[in-house]
Design an enzyme around this catalytic site. Structure first.
Site, PDB file in Angstrom:
ATOM      1  N   SER A   1       0.849  -1.362  -0.177  1.00 50.52           N
ATOM      2  CA  SER A   1       0.449  -0.134   0.157  1.00 50.52           C
ATOM      3  C   SER A   1       0.941   1.268   0.040  1.00 50.52           C
ATOM      4  O   SER A   1       2.394   1.242   0.038  1.00 50.52           O
ATOM      5  CB  SER A   1      -0.990   0.223   0.851  1.00 50.52           C
ATOM      6  OG  SER A   1       0.120   0.010   2.388  1.00 50.52           O
ATOM      7  N   GLY A   2       0.158   2.214  -0.482  1.00 50.43           N
ATOM      8  CA  GLY A   2       1.108   3.769  -0.527  1.00 50.43           C
ATOM      9  C   GLY A   2      -0.250   4.858   0.492  1.00 50.43           C
ATOM     10  O   GLY A   2      -0.880   3.848   1.508  1.00 50.43           O
ATOM     11  N   TYR A   3       0.214   5.984   0.291  1.00 47.99           N
ATOM     12  CA  TYR A   3      -0.334   6.624   0.727  1.00 47.99           C
ATOM     13  C   TYR A   3      -1.317   6.768   0.590  1.00 47.99           C
ATOM     14  O   TYR A   3      -2.970   6.844   1.524  1.00 47.99           O
ATOM     15  CB  TYR A   3       0.147   8.201   0.042  1.00 47.99           C
ATOM     16  CG  TYR A   3       0.922   8.825   1.618  1.00 47.99           C
ATOM     17  CD1 TYR A   3       0.861  10.076   1.842  1.00 47.99           C
ATOM     18  CD2 TYR A   3       2.255   8.328   1.719  1.00 47.99           C
ATOM     19  CE1 TYR A   3       2.029  10.282   2.116  1.00 47.99           C
ATOM     20  CE2 TYR A   3       3.257   8.133   2.133  1.00 47.99           C
ATOM     21  CZ  TYR A   3       3.228   9.734   2.388  1.00 47.99           C
ATOM     22  OH  TYR A   3       4.514  10.820   2.759  1.00 47.99           O
ATOM     23  N   THR A   4      -2.670   5.991  -0.392  1.00 44.64           N
ATOM     24  CA  THR A   4      -3.730   6.392  -0.305  1.00 44.64           C
ATOM     25  C   THR A   4      -4.505   4.924  -0.833  1.00 44.64           C
ATOM     26  O   THR A   4      -5.651   4.438   0.496  1.00 44.64           O
ATOM     27  CB  THR A   4      -4.434   7.188  -2.114  1.00 44.64           C
ATOM     28  OG1 THR A   4      -3.610   8.022  -1.688  1.00 44.64           O
ATOM     29  CG2 THR A   4      -5.689   7.304  -1.883  1.00 44.64           C
TER      30      THR A   4
ATOM     31  N   ASP B   1       5.013  11.124  -9.539  1.00 40.29           N
ATOM     32  CA  ASP B   1       5.729  10.063  -8.568  1.00 40.29           C
ATOM     33  C   ASP B   1       6.568   9.307  -9.287  1.00 40.29           C
ATOM     34  O   ASP B   1       5.718   7.663  -9.760  1.00 40.29           O
ATOM     35  CB  ASP B   1       4.296   9.959  -7.961  1.00 40.29           C
ATOM     36  CG  ASP B   1       5.002   9.034  -6.176  1.00 40.29           C
ATOM     37  OD1 ASP B   1       6.543   9.508  -5.790  1.00 40.29           O
ATOM     38  OD2 ASP B   1       5.051   8.504  -5.396  1.00 40.29           O
TER      39      ASP B   1
END
Length: 400
Positions: A53-56, A185
């Site tokens: 997972s990332g930030y979102t 990104d």
């Protein structure tokens, strides 16, 4: 780019899990085609495995209908974006819709940017989850994470394929139907490998906006190692900034590590030229793509061998329909971790390679080829035990 956020409760469809239509949450101009896969397929999911997972977003591997391995993407309720928003506003539903905007944007871009090096969107589903109506899950092609340490241990041919895939992608993004697209990104983790090809998977931070300017000083690009100032065009836009940002990131994250090392010696001057030209932004993506395609043609055609000395140091006896099952030694880089398995253009190149290894006393031509059509060859340190094999040809060193 006209992208509306996910629909509010007033825009909910009747039955749960209805596919996104032309008027549901996106402009008519950027509406999605009917999905190949949807909620019904997700209900038959098995083998769900968390990938990361990332930030979102959170990403899961899953098998649909017991046959198709896919990646499922959804908003990560435990992720940074949701947690930060809820702390500020204490409104989970609204925070979800804000975070899901990124998934909607990425879903539309995956639909519009059709290219061999863009991850395929298979479908999507709206369904209730965590007491929130119409949470969105996208269904995409499954790829393997890009592990740079592992890539550095692979053959030059496979590393070159990654760089070629990337350049073909960036060439397409520079001339896409939406205009010049930049990946804001841009990191290796935004890409995956599918059948040896590099594909971009994260597009939620992509942009088609070229920076406006009144002078060249407004067109400043800052990177950790160095900076660039691009020309300001008469139209008041920074000239090719999206393209050049992508290209320099390709240089600093990929080309400098993957292109020159262990390449055929006759190709190194051209590869060094490519690396240096992109590192200084002397070339745009069109010239860079043309030069990498040139390297591919030289390599596939065997022209890169024309200026090398090809006089064998030893004589070899040809043994058709034969294989040496043992007598392995390790070499780098090899396609086989317990032996020396390399690709060659022809028998003469295999002889050159065997001559260059003191322990090599024989080699075996297989009927397997690489992505460029080159033949895979096992190099052996002895020929004491030869067995019949109709699909292979063995060459045994007679004299040194």
């Amino acid at each position: 780019m006209d992208l509306a956020p996910p629909r509010t409760s007033a825009e909910q469809p009747g039955p749960r899990g209805r596919a996104l239509g032309p008027r549901s949450g996106v402009s008519a101009e950027l509406s999605l085609e009917p999905p190949l896969l949807g909620c019904r397929d997700i209900r038959n999911v098995s083998g769900v495995q968390y990938l990361g997972s990332g930030y979102t977003k959170a990403v899961y591997k899953a098998v649909l209908n017991r046959t198709l391995a896919v990646a499922l993407k959804a908003v990560d309720f435990g992720g940074h974006d949701i947690a930060h928003c809820v702390r500020q506003f204490s409104a989970l539903g609204d925070c979800y819709r804000l975070a899901a905007y990124k998934i909607v944007k990425e879903m539309i871009l995956l639909q519009r940017l059709r290219h061999a090096n863009v991850l395929q969107l298979y479908g999507y589903c709206y369904q209730d989850s965590n007491d929130i109506p119409d949470t969105l899950t996208t269904i995409t092609e499954l790829g393997s994470p890009l592990e740079m340490i592992q890539l550095l241990q692979t053959s030059w041919e496979d590393r070159f394929r990654i760089c070629l895939s990337l350049v073909r992608l960036l060439h397409y993004l520079a001339h896409s139907p939406l205009g010049s697209v930049t990946l804001l990104d841009f990191r290796p983790r935004q890409f995956v490998i599918v059948d040896g090809e590099l594909k971009v998977t994260d597009l939620d931070d992509a942009s088609i906006e070229e920076s406006s300017c009144t002078s060249n000083s407004d067109c400043f690009m800052e990177f950790p190692a160095r900076n660039f100032t691009l020309p300001c065009s008469v139209e008041g836009r920074c000239q090719n900034m999206n393209e050049k940002r992508n290209l320099y990131n390709a240089y600093r994250f990929f080309f400098t590590y993957l292109l020159p090392h262990s390449a055929p010696s006759s190709l190194r001057p051209l590869l060094d030229k490519i690396v240096n030209a992109t590192g200084e932004l002397h070339w745009g993506i069109d010239e860079t793509a043309a030069q990498l395609e040139r390297v591919l043609n030289l390599y596939k055609s065997g022209e890169y061998l024309q200026n090398t000395t090809r006089v064998p140091k030893a004589e070899y006896r040809r043994v058709p329909e034969a294989f040496i099952p043992d007598e392995n030694y390790r070499c780098w880089p090899s396609y086989h971790h317990k032996g020396c398995l390399l690709s060659v253009f022809d028998v003469s190149e295999a002889i050159e390679i065997c001559d260059s290894y003191s322990q090599c006393k024989a080699f075996v031509l297989t009927n397997q080829t690489t992505w460029t059509g080159r033949q895979l060859v096992f190099f052996k340190m002895a020929s004491n035990h030869i067995v019949p094999d109709p699909d292979k040809i063995t060459y045994v060193k007679v004299t040194d």
